[in-house]
Design a protein around this motif. Structure first.
Motif, PDB file in Angstrom:
ATOM      1  N   ASN A   7       0.820  -1.209   0.000  1.00 41.45           N
ATOM      2  CA  ASN A   7       0.000   0.000   0.000  1.00 41.45           C
ATOM      3  C   ASN A   7       0.858   1.264   0.000  1.00 41.45           C
ATOM      4  O   ASN A   7       0.515   2.249  -0.667  1.00 41.45           O
ATOM      5  CB  ASN A   7      -0.960  -0.019   1.184  1.00 41.45           C
ATOM      6  N   ILE A   8       1.968   1.259   0.715  1.00 46.50           N
ATOM      7  CA  ILE A   8       2.870   2.417   0.706  1.00 46.50           C
ATOM      8  C   ILE A   8       3.462   2.605  -0.689  1.00 46.50           C
ATOM      9  O   ILE A   8       3.529   3.723  -1.206  1.00 46.50           O
ATOM     10  CB  ILE A   8       3.982   2.254   1.770  1.00 46.50           C
ATOM     11  N   ASN A   9       3.909   1.504  -1.305  1.00 45.05           N
ATOM     12  CA  ASN A   9       4.466   1.598  -2.660  1.00 45.05           C
ATOM     13  C   ASN A   9       3.439   2.135  -3.646  1.00 45.05           C
ATOM     14  O   ASN A   9       3.759   2.973  -4.490  1.00 45.05           O
ATOM     15  CB  ASN A   9       4.972   0.239  -3.134  1.00 45.05           C
ATOM     16  N   LYS A  10       2.215   1.637  -3.569  1.00 46.44           N
ATOM     17  CA  LYS A  10       1.173   2.110  -4.487  1.00 46.44           C
ATOM     18  C   LYS A  10       0.921   3.598  -4.267  1.00 46.44           C
ATOM     19  O   LYS A  10       0.751   4.354  -5.232  1.00 46.44           O
ATOM     20  CB  LYS A  10      -0.114   1.300  -4.291  1.00 46.44           C
ATOM     21  N   TYR A  11       0.941   4.033  -3.019  1.00 46.25           N
ATOM     22  CA  TYR A  11       0.784   5.456  -2.718  1.00 46.25           C
ATOM     23  C   TYR A  11       1.931   6.260  -3.335  1.00 46.25           C
ATOM     24  O   TYR A  11       1.709   7.309  -3.948  1.00 46.25           O
ATOM     25  CB  TYR A  11       0.741   5.679  -1.203  1.00 46.25           C
ATOM     26  N   PRO A  43      -3.646  -2.110 -11.038  1.00 44.62           N
ATOM     27  CA  PRO A  43      -4.351  -1.971  -9.760  1.00 44.62           C
ATOM     28  C   PRO A  43      -3.819  -2.991  -8.748  1.00 44.62           C
ATOM     29  O   PRO A  43      -3.275  -4.034  -9.137  1.00 44.62           O
ATOM     30  CB  PRO A  43      -5.810  -2.282 -10.098  1.00 44.62           C
ATOM     31  N   ILE A  44      -3.984  -2.702  -7.469  1.00 50.43           N
ATOM     32  CA  ILE A  44      -3.482  -3.585  -6.422  1.00 50.43           C
ATOM     33  C   ILE A  44      -4.092  -4.985  -6.547  1.00 50.43           C
ATOM     34  O   ILE A  44      -3.397  -5.985  -6.363  1.00 50.43           O
ATOM     35  CB  ILE A  44      -3.725  -2.994  -5.018  1.00 50.43           C
ATOM     36  N   ALA A  45      -5.367  -5.085  -6.897  1.00 48.44           N
ATOM     37  CA  ALA A  45      -6.020  -6.405  -7.008  1.00 48.44           C
ATOM     38  C   ALA A  45      -5.335  -7.252  -8.084  1.00 48.44           C
ATOM     39  O   ALA A  45      -5.085  -8.445  -7.887  1.00 48.44           O
ATOM     40  CB  ALA A  45      -7.502  -6.246  -7.324  1.00 48.44           C
ATOM     41  N   TRP A  46      -5.009  -6.654  -9.225  1.00 51.86           N
ATOM     42  CA  TRP A  46      -4.335  -7.396 -10.295  1.00 51.86           C
ATOM     43  C   TRP A  46      -2.930  -7.788  -9.865  1.00 51.86           C
ATOM     44  O   TRP A  46      -2.465  -8.893 -10.107  1.00 51.86           O
ATOM     45  CB  TRP A  46      -4.306  -6.572 -11.571  1.00 51.86           C
ATOM     46  N   TYR A  47      -2.233  -6.865  -9.218  1.00 52.26           N
ATOM     47  CA  TYR A  47      -0.879  -7.119  -8.733  1.00 52.26           C
ATOM     48  C   TYR A  47      -0.870  -8.291  -7.751  1.00 52.26           C
ATOM     49  O   TYR A  47      -0.057  -9.206  -7.866  1.00 52.26           O
ATOM     50  CB  TYR A  47      -0.346  -5.851  -8.061  1.00 52.26           C
ATOM     51  N   GLN A  48      -1.808  -8.284  -6.792  1.00 56.60           N
ATOM     52  CA  GLN A  48      -1.890  -9.358  -5.811  1.00 56.60           C
ATOM     53  C   GLN A  48      -2.259 -10.685  -6.464  1.00 56.60           C
ATOM     54  O   GLN A  48      -1.736 -11.733  -6.107  1.00 56.60           O
ATOM     55  CB  GLN A  48      -2.909  -9.017  -4.722  1.00 56.60           C
ATOM     56  N   PRO A  53     -14.173  -9.779 -13.296  1.00 53.83           N
ATOM     57  CA  PRO A  53     -14.148  -8.316 -13.373  1.00 53.83           C
ATOM     58  C   PRO A  53     -14.704  -7.617 -12.137  1.00 53.83           C
ATOM     59  O   PRO A  53     -14.235  -6.554 -11.774  1.00 53.83           O
ATOM     60  CB  PRO A  53     -15.023  -8.021 -14.596  1.00 53.83           C
ATOM     61  N   ALA A  54     -15.657  -8.229 -11.447  1.00 50.07           N
ATOM     62  CA  ALA A  54     -16.232  -7.599 -10.259  1.00 50.07           C
ATOM     63  C   ALA A  54     -15.218  -7.456  -9.138  1.00 50.07           C
ATOM     64  O   ALA A  54     -15.343  -6.600  -8.277  1.00 50.07           O
ATOM     65  CB  ALA A  54     -17.434  -8.409  -9.763  1.00 50.07           C
ATOM     66  N   ALA A  55     -14.165  -8.275  -9.151  1.00 48.47           N
ATOM     67  CA  ALA A  55     -13.156  -8.218  -8.100  1.00 48.47           C
ATOM     68  C   ALA A  55     -12.063  -7.199  -8.407  1.00 48.47           C
ATOM     69  O   ALA A  55     -11.133  -7.031  -7.649  1.00 48.47           O
ATOM     70  CB  ALA A  55     -12.524  -9.601  -7.918  1.00 48.47           C
ATOM     71  N   GLY A  56     -12.167  -6.505  -9.531  1.00 47.16           N
ATOM     72  CA  GLY A  56     -11.157  -5.510  -9.890  1.00 47.16           C
ATOM     73  C   GLY A  56      -9.887  -6.158 -10.393  1.00 47.16           C
ATOM     74  O   GLY A  56      -8.818  -5.600 -10.264  1.00 47.16           O
ATOM     75  N   GLY A  57     -10.013  -7.337 -10.992  1.00 44.55           N
ATOM     76  CA  GLY A  57      -8.835  -8.094 -11.380  1.00 44.55           C
ATOM     77  C   GLY A  57      -8.418  -7.912 -12.816  1.00 44.55           C
ATOM     78  O   GLY A  57      -7.926  -8.839 -13.419  1.00 44.55           O
ATOM     79  N   ALA A  58      -8.600  -6.760 -13.412  1.00 42.79           N
ATOM     80  CA  ALA A  58      -8.188  -6.553 -14.800  1.00 42.79           C
ATOM     81  C   ALA A  58      -6.936  -5.691 -14.842  1.00 42.79           C
ATOM     82  O   ALA A  58      -6.805  -4.743 -14.075  1.00 42.79           O
ATOM     83  CB  ALA A  58      -9.315  -5.878 -15.569  1.00 42.79           C
ATOM     84  N   PRO A  59      -6.006  -6.028 -15.748  1.00 47.09           N
ATOM     85  CA  PRO A  59      -4.811  -5.189 -15.856  1.00 47.09           C
ATOM     86  C   PRO A  59      -5.188  -3.803 -16.357  1.00 47.09           C
ATOM     87  O   PRO A  59      -6.147  -3.637 -17.096  1.00 47.09           O
ATOM     88  CB  PRO A  59      -3.933  -5.927 -16.858  1.00 47.09           C
TER      89      PRO A  59
END
Length: 183
Positions: free
Chosen positions: A40-44, A117-122, A165-171
């Motif tokens: 989260n710090i890196n994404k910020y 997005p963080i969701a795709w990264y994770q 897609p509902a989970a925000g898992g798209a690049p």
């Protein structure tokens, strides 16, 4: 000689086992919390501070980790294992290959986090371990234990669920997808 009731272990060995288990749980919990915080710090840093240098951020991570380990080794030497090798590390090809691999993966991780997005990264991070196990099986014939296979199956199910897609898992971009593919 008296028999021991706990499967042949002495009370001292049982206490040591409990301490080892508690220490492992503590380290695992700290690793989990620090990883979530660091992501989260890196994404910020990438999105709000507009810092566009993932490799430089990786170097900051390496220096910070090295400094923290050096401080921990000075304060509590028993927690930091020492590396005892019979030959100089700079001549060990396996060690140098591992340094190159780790040194290139971390900047790729940070670039993926910057571009996605963080969701795709994770989701991509979670998919790495099953892929590694599949490669180990394909190249070396290594078969995971039943417990490890069950855990990996759960990870795979979670990755499939996060791809919805509902989970925000798209690049976010083609560059982000390419970065994940290389990683």
């Amino acid at each position: 000689m008296a028999q021991l009731d706990d499967g042949g272990k002495s009370p001292k060995a049982a206490d040591r086992n409990d301490e080892d288990t508690a220490r492992a749980v503590l380290f695992l919990g700290f690793n989990f919390l620090s990883t979530v915080a660091l992501i989260n710090i890196n994404k910020y840093v990438f999105t709000k501070a507009h810092f566009g240098f993932p490799a430089a951020l990786s170097n900051v991570h390496y220096v910070t980790s090295w400094g923290c380990l050096a401080l921990l080794k000075r304060l509590i030497p028993a927690l930091v294992p020492t590396l005892d090798v019979g030959r100089p590390l700079h001549t060990d090809r396996d060690f140098l290959a591992m340094c190159l691999l780790i040194g290139s993966v971390t900047p790729l991780n940070n670039m993926s986090l910057q571009l996605n997005p963080i969701a795709w990264y994770q989701t991509a991070k979670l998919a790495v371990t099953p892929v590694v196990v599949a490669i180990e099986y394909g190249l070396d014939g290594v078969v995971p234990s039943a417990a490890r296979a069950a855990c990996l199956a759960l990870v795979c199910l979670f990755v499939v669920k996060m791809r919805e897609p509902a989970a925000g898992g798209a690049p976010q971009s083609a560059a982000g997808l390419i970065c994940v593919a290389i990683w």
